[in-house]
Write an enzyme that holds these catalytic residues in place. Structure first.
Site, PDB file in Angstrom:
ATOM      1  N   ASP A 755       0.833  -1.208   0.000  1.00 24.69           N
ATOM      2  CA  ASP A 755       0.000   0.000   0.000  1.00 24.69           C
ATOM      3  C   ASP A 755       0.867   1.258   0.000  1.00 24.69           C
ATOM      4  OD1 ASP A 755      -2.291  -1.447  -0.150  1.00 24.69           O
ATOM      5  OD2 ASP A 755      -3.217  -0.627   1.643  1.00 24.69           O
ATOM      6  N   HIS A 788      -3.603  -2.052  -2.762  1.00 32.54           N
ATOM      7  CA  HIS A 788      -3.683  -0.835  -3.588  1.00 32.54           C
ATOM      8  C   HIS A 788      -2.650  -0.844  -4.714  1.00 32.54           C
ATOM      9  CE1 HIS A 788      -6.667   1.749  -1.579  1.00 32.54           C
ATOM     10  NE2 HIS A 788      -6.362   1.019  -0.507  1.00 32.54           N
ATOM     11  N   HIS A 840       0.651  -8.129   3.607  1.00 29.46           N
ATOM     12  CA  HIS A 840      -0.098  -6.891   3.744  1.00 29.46           C
ATOM     13  C   HIS A 840      -1.366  -7.086   4.561  1.00 29.46           C
ATOM     14  CE1 HIS A 840      -1.658  -2.927   2.951  1.00 29.46           C
ATOM     15  NE2 HIS A 840      -2.796  -3.465   2.565  1.00 29.46           N
TER      16      HIS A 840
END
Length: 996
Positions: A755, A788, A840
């Site tokens: 991210d 992301h 993540h």
């Protein structure tokens, strides 16, 4: 059929066998009779053993207290285990009952208590904790599943007899009184457990009565009254107490119930009928009016009084209404939750209003956050199952911590501690009070208020002559409270004390308000109060020592401990370390005045050349150390000792990182998409150059990424960094703190958890900075992929729009596409020291083994959601506490959950992937021989958050995220330890506010 029903069936079978054996006795000879009786005794022994092992059997209700007058005839002897709360000890109580043949009444002999022992690895060692064990505490109505559990989920009962208007109060062996309660194991529904617990308590250990009450429930109404959830300081898990209101039937209903039972049993006399309001060894029935007035002695918690007053109000409301359904049946329900963060609410913030000296007092007494959590744990352990202290509970706690049992100050101390004036003390009040009486606490505003409350016993907010006289008496008395002045002198000194303050007349009497008291002491008009209300010993030190002594598993002698430390310190270096050789780098690094890396240059070596030596000299000097040649070695031979580890002279990556640093100094603070967005090298003449630089980096970096495992092994020492989200200022702050002289960071690894883009204004700059780092030191930098770093997600958020707004549609699309091609090749997870899983989001649902995960994820994953489900789950999963897991589980159709692995459920917050509980995490770690899970993906207030005890940790490295007042944190893994580091980013502006 339940366990208890099966047991009853077997008991009936045993009775029928006895009948058969008695008839056989007349028909068969003596030998056959002996064999029959032998078999019966074996069956009876088996049944009795099973009967004792069943947790819900009534026999267990008497295990936590010595039996005085038992009506149960179980045979010649009965052994029970005291399974109450004994400070982590296991105490065995043996009670022997002898049966009189004529009457069959049991006559108990005095119980024999075996010394408490700590169980440790199969051996035992006695600890001297007699004071700890003798301290009053509450005991549950049935044994707990684990004798070492001190605080656990429980069910408490408020049993009300409306006919006599009395409440059932449980009495522990130490005379402490509270509501009857038992451990709640979450194996049955709460209401079913409340019904079973009610029968368990009312039967009071009588199996016949228990059987009768199960068939003929004595209550007419049960409702959930209160849910209280509290977070434990050590494990961060929540413990829940459920309180149920139980309304008994009227006597005429109970009488009719007994008669019906007699008729169903063939008019046989039923001995086990139920009579309400009968006191027993464990249960006392107290008048409701007496309880509501707070007159009950040795009450361990305020809940008994509070709930009693609630019933009084509801009963009064019923008497004023025509319908009986509107009263106690609809008692007000309450849900409370107390998190661990709330214990710090009383600590004033540095940027908040006046601190009135409390924070400074904590420093003077050397009280850390860890000390506060230890005190909190001890507070809960003392109060449980209540979470507040009444006066009786407070008195015993202070006696346990070095106060004398007859200390006359305890009553007034309790009133001074109780700043809310509600009759009971919360932990926050306890903490402030203990700090107030410490010897090292400065005499500042909050302590002056404590002294005022200590003498203001009538809670009028004013000092009259009697309050001031007590204060003056204490100032002029010694430790034995023997006055040094006469009564006349005391009156004179009291009047002189009044003259030091601004007084006012109240009902014709001279008085002092707290404001006047504070001003008089603050201006030194009245002196000496700093010595008042002080403890004789350091309270925090006393509590800390007591907790340490209680939690020790064994006693180590000084000699043995010294021997262990000596051996550990002087083991010496291993052979492999002694023979290790170091190589010389082939390039030297040039640093700027600011300490940043600038460029590298070849290492120019100068050699001392000597004249050729004779053969004898060569033999004596040819080898000075193992493996080291003489000084006249050639350039070629020296080249074998060189490491060709250049970072690229004036490389593209170094130049780009330098430009990003310069841009960070001049960039504006805030702007929106509607304005022309600034960016690194976004001038029209620089855009083509920037695209070419990114392409060059991509061409060099992609082959390196393709060689990395999808589940990459990493060795410590390693810094683990969480979400960045385009926060360039925080990234540069971490550079100054953690890798200022990058790329000269040999021996240290940096692991980023994903991210890097979206939501923040500087996502392009952060992405280019990190991939440049990766190219410069590929063996020391690991960039994991976050949710992301996916094209579909970026289209919904800000990264693609940011590229277009900063560099135009043509160049913006090329930059966006080039960076995403790199993102597609990032690994998904890493394993630190073969022990710590790093990713993540979390762990995947399937596959579950590291080998299978590594094989299931391809090197290039443009669309993880469609191309690789394990990768998608790793990026999106979240940990969840068991309570929330069960609530979500109840919302789903059971048929949908059949194929899910244990400890996993659909992630309703994200709308994709899975939640995983402590069971799912523990199974994953056990299957892969891991010890911890480290992940990002969520925003903790302090930048980090522990789950499942310390088994899982969330790290977030983007401060001021989306309007939150969160901090930036990283984790250092080194030397077998994980250390959380918080980076000071208070001067940095938010990169996300007004931009997402």
């Amino acid at each position: 059929m339940g366990i208890f029903e099966n047991l009853l069936k077997r008991i009936k079978g045993k009775k029928s066998n006895k009948g058969k054996s008695s008839s056989t006795q007349k028909a068969n000879n003596g030998e056959h009779l002996k064999q029959t009786k032998k078999k019966q005794r074996a069956v009876s022994s088996t049944i009795e053993s099973s009967y004792r092992s069943t947790k819900n059997v009534i026999k267990s209700t008497i295990q936590s207290t010595p039996i005085k007058n038992s009506t149960i005839n179980e045979g010649p002897s009965t052994t029970s285990v005291l399974a109450g709360r004994t400070g982590g000890m296991q105490t065995t109580t043996t009670t022997t009952t002898t049966t009189t043949p004529a009457t069959g009444n049991a006559k108990p002999t005095p119980p024999k208590v075996v010394s408490p022992k700590v169980i440790r690895g199969g051996s035992t060692s006695t600890l001297d904790l007699s004071k700890e064990l003798s301290s009053p505490h509450l005991v549950p109505s049935s044994p707990v599943s684990n004798v070492y559990d001190k605080i656990y989920d429980c069910i408490a009962l408020l049993i009300h007899c409306p006919a006599h208007n009395r409440i059932a109060v449980a009495k522990s062996p130490t005379e402490a009184l509270w509501l009857p309660y038992v451990q709640y194991l979450n194996k049955t529904a709460r209401m079913d457990s409340a019904r079973d617990t009610t029968i368990l308590v009312l039967a009071n250990g009588n199996t016949h009565k228990y059987e009768f009450l199960r068939r003929n429930p004595p209550y007419e109404h049960i409702q959930l009254l209160d849910i209280y959830r509290i977070q434990m300081p050590n494990t961060r898990k929540f413990v829940t107490r459920f309180t149920f209101y139980v309304r008994l039937k009227m006597p005429n209903q109970l009488k009719l119930q007994t008669e019906q039972s007699k008729s169903t049993k063939g008019n046989r006399n039923v001995k086990s009928h139920f009579t309400c309001c009968t006191d027993t060894t464990r249960l006392v029935w107290s008048e409701l009016d007496f309880i509501a007035q707070g007159c009950i002695q040795n009450c361990w918690g305020p809940e008994l009084v509070e709930f009693g007053r609630q019933i009084m109000a509801a009963t009064k409301a019923v008497s004023e209404q025509t319908s009986p359904q509107d009263g106690p049946y609809l008692l007000r329900q309450r849900l409370q939750e107390f998190g661990i963060d709330e214990i710090y609410e009383i600590l004033p913030r540095k940027d908040g209003p006046a601190e009135n000296g409390f924070r400074e007092s904590l420093k003077n007494n050397k009280v850390s956050n860890a000390d506060i959590e230890h005190l909190y744990s001890d507070f809960l352990d003392h109060c449980f199952p209540s979470f507040y202290m009444t006066y009786d509970s407070f008195r015993h706690y202070m006696i346990k911590n070095s106060f004398e049992i007859n200390d006359i100050r305890l009553k007034r101390l309790f009133q001074a501690f109780n700043t809310n004036q509600n009759g009971y003390i919360s932990f926050n009040e306890m903490l402030i009070g203990l700090v107030s009486i410490e010897r090292e606490t400065p005499h500042v505003e909050f302590r002056i208020k404590f002294v005022f409350d200590y003498y203001d016993t009538k809670r009028r907010g004013l000092f009259f002559e009697e309050e001031m006289s007590k204060l003056v008496r204490d100032l002029n008395s010694d430790r034995d409270c023997n006055l040094k002045c006469s009564e006349n002198d005391l009156v004179k000194r009291t009047r002189e004390a009044f003259s030091c303050f601004r007084t006012k007349q109240v009902q014709g009497r001279t008085s002092i308000s707290y404001t006047a008291f504070l001003n008089g002491i603050g201006t030194h008009a009245f002196r000496g109060t700093s010595t008042l209300c002080r403890s004789r010993k350091n309270i925090f030190l006393t509590i800390s020592r007591r907790i340490t002594a209680r939690t020790m598993k064994t006693n180590f002698t000084k000699g043995k401990l010294g021997e262990i430390l000596y051996k550990r310190k002087y083991q010496g270096s291993c052979k492999s370390c002694q023979s290790r050789q170091y190589k010389i780098a082939s390039h030297m690094s040039i640093l700027t005045l600011d300490g940043y890396y600038d460029h590298s240059e070849p290492l120019e070596l100068s050699f001392t050349t000597a004249a050729p030596a004779s053969s004898s000299q060569m033999n004596s000097t040819s080898v000075s150390h193992e493996g080291m040649q003489q000084s006249t070695m050639s350039m070629q031979s020296l080249g074998d000792c060189l490491i060709n580890e250049t970072v690229g002279i004036n490389s593209t990556a170094t130049t780009l990182m330098s430009k990003i640093r310069e841009f960070n100094k001049v960039k504006p603070k805030n702007f929106t998409f509607s304005e022309r967005m600034p960016g690194v090298m976004n001038q029209l003449g620089d855009r083509e150059h920037l695209v070419q630089m990114i392409r060059n980096i991509s061409d060099e970096l992609l082959p390196l990424l393709k060689k990395e495992a999808r589940c990459k092994p990493v060795s410590s020492p390693v810094y683990v960094i969480g979400d960045i989200h385009g926060n360039l200022e925080d990234l540069i702050s971490m550079e100054r703190t953690l890798w200022r002289r990058f790329p000269e960071i040999n021996g240290i690894h940096y692991l980023f958890l994903g991210d890097y883009v979206d939501r923040g204004r500087w996502s392009v700059e952060c992405a280019l900075y990190l991939i440049s780092m990766k190219l410069l030191k590929p063996n020391c930098i690991t960039l994991l992929r976050g949710n992301h770093e996916v094209r579909d997600i970026q289209m919904k958020y800000t990264y693609k729009r940011e590229c277009f707004a900063k560099y135009g549609e043509e160049y913006g699309h090329r930059i966006w596409d080039l960076t995403n091609r790199i993102f597609d090749h990032f690994p998904l997870c890493a394993i630190v020291d073969e022990q710590i899983w790093c990713s993540h989001g979390g762990i995947p649902h399937t596959p579950h083994l590291l080998k299978d995960i590594n094989e299931a994820i391809p090197l290039d994953v443009p669309n993880p959601e469609g191309d690789c489900q394990p990768a998608w789950e790793i990026m999106w999963s979240d940990p969840i506490i068991p309570e929330t897991f069960r609530e979500i589980q109840q919302m789903h159709d059971p048929s949908v959950l059949v194929d899910l692995r244990q400890g996993f459920i659909f992630n309703s917050k994200r709308g994709t992937a899975f939640y995983f509980t402590d069971k799912g995490a523990e199974q994953f770690m056990a299957d892969n021989q891991l010890s911890q899970i480290m992940r990002a993906h969520e925003v903790p207030k302090y930048g980090f958050l522990f789950h499942f005890g310390y088994k899982c940790i969330t790290i977030f490295s983007c401060s001021h995220y989306c309007g939150n007042d969160n901090e930036c944190a990283v984790v250092l893994v080194d030397g077998g330890r994980m250390r959380v580091l918080r980076i000071d980013t208070s001067a940095n502006s938010s990169a996300t506010d007004g931009f997402t």
